[in-house]
Design an enzyme around this catalytic site. Structure first.
Site, mmCIF file in Angstrom:
data_model
loop_
_atom_site.group_PDB
_atom_site.id
_atom_site.type_symbol
_atom_site.label_atom_id
_atom_site.label_comp_id
_atom_site.label_asym_id
_atom_site.label_seq_id
_atom_site.Cartn_x
_atom_site.Cartn_y
_atom_site.Cartn_z
ATOM 1 N N TYR A 151 0.835 -1.209 0.000
ATOM 2 C CA TYR A 151 0.000 0.000 0.000
ATOM 3 C C TYR A 151 0.872 1.263 0.000
ATOM 4 O O TYR A 151 0.688 2.173 -0.823
ATOM 5 C CB TYR A 151 -0.909 -0.027 1.235
ATOM 6 C CG TYR A 151 -1.686 1.242 1.447
ATOM 7 C CD1 TYR A 151 -2.656 1.639 0.531
ATOM 8 C CD2 TYR A 151 -1.459 2.051 2.568
ATOM 9 C CE1 TYR A 151 -3.374 2.818 0.718
ATOM 10 C CE2 TYR A 151 -2.174 3.217 2.767
ATOM 11 C CZ TYR A 151 -3.127 3.595 1.837
ATOM 12 O OH TYR A 151 -3.826 4.756 2.035
HETATM 13 N N1 LIG Z 1 -9.119 6.185 5.880
HETATM 14 C C1 LIG Z 1 -7.817 6.357 6.113
HETATM 15 O O1 LIG Z 1 -7.320 6.200 7.251
HETATM 16 C C2 LIG Z 1 -6.904 6.770 4.999
HETATM 17 C C3 LIG Z 1 -5.621 7.229 5.345
HETATM 18 C C4 LIG Z 1 -4.758 7.622 4.324
HETATM 19 C C5 LIG Z 1 -5.169 7.567 3.004
HETATM 20 N N2 LIG Z 1 -6.423 7.102 2.708
HETATM 21 C C6 LIG Z 1 -6.794 7.038 1.299
HETATM 22 O O2 LIG Z 1 -7.984 7.745 1.092
HETATM 23 C C7 LIG Z 1 -8.732 7.175 0.025
HETATM 24 C C8 LIG Z 1 -10.154 6.916 0.476
HETATM 25 O O3 LIG Z 1 -10.132 6.070 1.603
HETATM 26 P P1 LIG Z 1 -11.432 5.832 2.521
HETATM 27 O O4 LIG Z 1 -10.930 5.476 3.867
HETATM 28 O O5 LIG Z 1 -12.388 6.947 2.355
HETATM 29 O O6 LIG Z 1 -11.997 4.491 1.837
HETATM 30 P P2 LIG Z 1 -13.469 3.818 1.846
HETATM 31 O O7 LIG Z 1 -14.313 4.334 2.934
HETATM 32 O O8 LIG Z 1 -13.204 2.359 1.778
HETATM 33 O O9 LIG Z 1 -14.037 4.271 0.446
HETATM 34 C C9 LIG Z 1 -13.378 3.837 -0.714
HETATM 35 C C10 LIG Z 1 -14.105 4.273 -1.939
HETATM 36 O O10 LIG Z 1 -13.368 3.822 -3.083
HETATM 37 C C11 LIG Z 1 -14.156 2.906 -3.848
HETATM 38 N N3 LIG Z 1 -13.267 1.866 -4.351
HETATM 39 C C12 LIG Z 1 -12.496 1.009 -3.659
HETATM 40 N N4 LIG Z 1 -11.821 0.195 -4.498
HETATM 41 C C13 LIG Z 1 -12.190 0.553 -5.749
HETATM 42 C C14 LIG Z 1 -11.853 0.091 -7.047
HETATM 43 N N5 LIG Z 1 -11.027 -0.945 -7.252
HETATM 44 N N6 LIG Z 1 -12.413 0.704 -8.112
HETATM 45 C C15 LIG Z 1 -13.265 1.731 -7.948
HETATM 46 N N7 LIG Z 1 -13.624 2.204 -6.751
HETATM 47 C C16 LIG Z 1 -13.093 1.621 -5.660
HETATM 48 C C17 LIG Z 1 -15.223 2.414 -2.877
HETATM 49 O O11 LIG Z 1 -16.428 1.997 -3.526
HETATM 50 P P3 LIG Z 1 -16.681 0.437 -3.916
HETATM 51 O O12 LIG Z 1 -16.212 -0.384 -2.748
HETATM 52 O O13 LIG Z 1 -18.140 0.338 -4.199
HETATM 53 O O14 LIG Z 1 -15.850 0.205 -5.138
HETATM 54 C C18 LIG Z 1 -15.488 3.683 -2.077
HETATM 55 O O15 LIG Z 1 -16.298 4.565 -2.801
HETATM 56 C C19 LIG Z 1 -7.976 5.895 -0.386
HETATM 57 O O16 LIG Z 1 -7.189 6.151 -1.508
HETATM 58 C C20 LIG Z 1 -7.096 5.621 0.817
HETATM 59 O O17 LIG Z 1 -5.929 4.919 0.483
HETATM 60 C C21 LIG Z 1 -7.302 6.711 3.659
#
Ligand SMILES: NC(=O)c1ccc[n+]([C@@H]2O[C@H](COP(=O)([O-])OP(=O)(O)OC[C@H]3O[C@@H](n4cnc5c(N)ncnc54)[C@H](OP(=O)(O)O)[C@@H]3O)[C@@H](O)[C@H]2O)c1
Length: 243
Positions: A151
């Site tokens: 990741y």
């Molecule tokens: N939350 C954290 O602590 C954190 C920290 C640092 C960075 N981030 C980054 O922030 C971003 C969002 O994270 P989040 O925590 O908000 O995630 P989340 O709640 O899991 O939401 C992820 C979103 O991305 C979509 N998604 C996942 N895999 C996909 C794929 N292969 N193709 C198309 N859509 C996809 C999901 O919809 P579906 O499942 O329906 O596809 C959902 O809309 C990510 O890039 C993550 O790496 C998050």
């Protein structure tokens, strides 16, 4: 409003940080396209953003790990003025236990998908002489977290692309990153469980972030208020980069 007459595409805009970003961009006047794999979740997300049924928010189903799906997304969503590369895959595994399909899935979703989506959408931005791209990376590009090797490496690639693209697409298209720290979202709770709260407590601000707090930085970078910012990263991590 500052994003009037602009179309914004938010990948992974159906949950967590992407959903709050889509909400913020819509509130700033943009017409917003959100994507995800789950159609039902997509429809519900549209309804929660577009509460008055204006039709200015739409959902396109897409899987960022699949190149044919990325091409179909570019076709159905484009042309756009703002692109937020937010969809991400973040399964954890110790390096010695990492399998090849899992490795490829993370890189295909977090690097190859956004890379070719940008390649397909940026020509229009360059032609019209205006555009903003925001990549959502992570604090883990700068810190070592056991189990996050694939990741972190994939998001480091996206951080690097931010700098290359900022130079390659200048002066009219700006490209920046937002690097969140531990943020309490549906997705992170599924992958990492309540352990995410422990990570949050270790930050100077002593807690996890909220999706809305990350979205604020994304919307700022997408807006004309950030007109002299490109190739940069805003760290929204409760002070994580400071320790
Ligand atoms: N939350 C954290 O602590 C954190 C920290 C640092 C960075 N981030 C980054 O922030 C971003 C969002 O994270 P989040 O925590 O908000 O995630 P989340 O709640 O899991 O939401 C992820 C979103 O991305 C979509 N998604 C996942 N895999 C996909 C794929 N292969 N193709 C198309 N859509 C996809 C999901 O919809 P579906 O499942 O329906 O596809 C959902 O809309 C990510 O890039 C993550 O790496 C998050």
């Amino acid at each position: 409003m500052e994003l009037d007459n602009q179309v914004a595409l938010v990948t992974g805009g159906t949950a967590g940080i992407g959903l709050e970003t889509a909400r913020g961009l819509a509130a700033a006047g943009a017409e917003v396209v959100i994507t995800g794999r789950d159609v039902e979740r997509g429809k519900q997300a549209v309804d929660t953003i577009d509460t008055i049924g204006s039709g200015r928010v739409r959902f396109v189903q897409a899987d960022l790990s699949d190149l044919a799906s990325v091409a179909a997304l570019a076709e159905q969503a484009g042309p756009v003025d703002v692109l937020v590369n937010n969809a991400g895959s973040f399964p954890a595994a110790p390096t010695v236990e990492q399998d090849v399909p899992g490795f490829e899935m993370v890189f295909n979703t977090n690097v190859r998908g956004p890379y070719f989506l940008v390649a397909m959408l940026v020509p229009h931005m360059l032609e019209q002489g205006r555009g903003a791209i925001v990549n959502v990376t992570t604090l883990a590009t700068l810190k070592g977290y056991p189990g996050a090797s694939v990741y972190s490496a994939s998001k480091s690639a996206l951080a690097s692309l931010t700098r290359t693209w900022a130079v390659e697409f200048a002066p009219h298209v700006r490209v920046n990153s937002v690097a969140p720290g531990s943020t309490r979202t549906e997705g992170v709770l599924v992958e990492w469980g309540e352990g995410v709260e422990e990570l949050g407590r270790a930050m100077p601000l002593g807690r996890t972030g909220r999706a809305r707090e990350i979205a604020e930085a994304v919307v700022f970078l997408a807006s004309p208020r950030a007109s002299y910012v490109t190739g940069s990263t805003i760290h929204v991590d409760g002070g994580g980069t400071a320790v």
